[in-house]
Design an enzyme around this catalytic site. Structure first.
Site: not given
Length: 256
Positions: A161, A165
């Site tokens: 994750y 990002k």
């Protein structure tokens, strides 16, 4: 400060209410922070004169003025077919995202591929189609990518994750560089923990919450309105000279 999108058409991805099927994550529902504040964002945007299209089917009853388009953003061909006839888009919010908590040593190829497909590849694909239309029309436009403070802060068990990002923030900068000459602005918002229903549940443990809050100078988590207002500002002409920015909505967390 009054914001108007009169005569504009907006497209919002991932504006679902949440779901449990990871293969549909970020399309009809998100496991990430976006699943909560997107409902507030869509309701608020629907009150401003703007023609809305959402890549989700959940808001048809709540906001009849919004046109839903249901598609799995991880499916490149299906997304292209779904967006082919949506008409000219002036404003784009890439809100779809998903996450799967896995320690670094336990990251699996399928989860790596899923997160990158939804969190990065889908953003690139949808933005290509929308920005291509903006360039052809010579109309300019504004794109906001919903990122996270996780792009700049390592979080335990968030290996993939955080990486997606970080990639999204750099994608935002490159898009801003290449699309700027066509008067297409591209920015991102990078929130801390947001007090959605999911956020309140995930951070309900006082000790866990206090550990994070102690790193935020303002001493609190973000509310849904904090993120929504930041997105609306970046979409609007009030931010006409802002391009290529990753805007923290984090109470000063990243400044420390």
């Amino acid at each position: 400060m009054e914001i108007s999108f009169l005569g504009k058409q907006a497209l919002v991805t991932g504006a679902g209410k949440g779901g449990n099927n990871p293969q549909r994550t970020g399309v009809d529902g998100n496991t990430g922070m976006q699943s909560g504040f997107s409902s507030v964002f869509m309701r608020k945007l629907s009150l401003i004169p703007v023609f809305l299209i959402t890549l989700s089917h959940h808001y048809h009853q709540d906001c009849p003025a919004i046109i839903p388009v249901c598609v799995d953003l991880a499916d490149w061909a299906a997304t292209e077919a779904a967006l082919k006839d949506v008409g000219p888009i002036d404003l784009l919010v890439n809100n779809a995202a998903c996450t799967k908590l896995q320690p670094f040593l336990e990251v699996t190829p399928d989860q790596f591929d899923l997160l990158f497909n939804v969190n990065v590849k889908a953003v690139l694909h949808v933005s290509q189609m929308v920005a291509g239309g903006m360039k052809t029309r010579g109309s300019g436009g504004s794109i906001v990518n919903v990122s996270s403070q996780a792009s700049q802060r390592a979080l335990r068990d968030h290996t993939v994750y955080c990486t997606t990002k970080g990639a999204l923030d750099m994608l935002t900068k490159v898009m801003a560089l290449e699309l700027g000459p066509h008067q297409i602005r591209v920015n991102s918002v990078n929130p801390t923990v947001v007090m959605t229903k999911m956020g309140r549940l995930g951070w309900s443990n006082p000790e866990k919450a206090q550990t994070m809050k102690s790193r935020i100078p303002l001493g609190r988590f973000a509310e849904e309105e904090d993120v929504v207002n930041s997105i609306l500002f970046l979409l609007s002409e009030k931010s006409s000279m802002i391009n290529g920015v990753a805007l923290p909505v984090d109470g000063g967390h990243l400044a420390c």
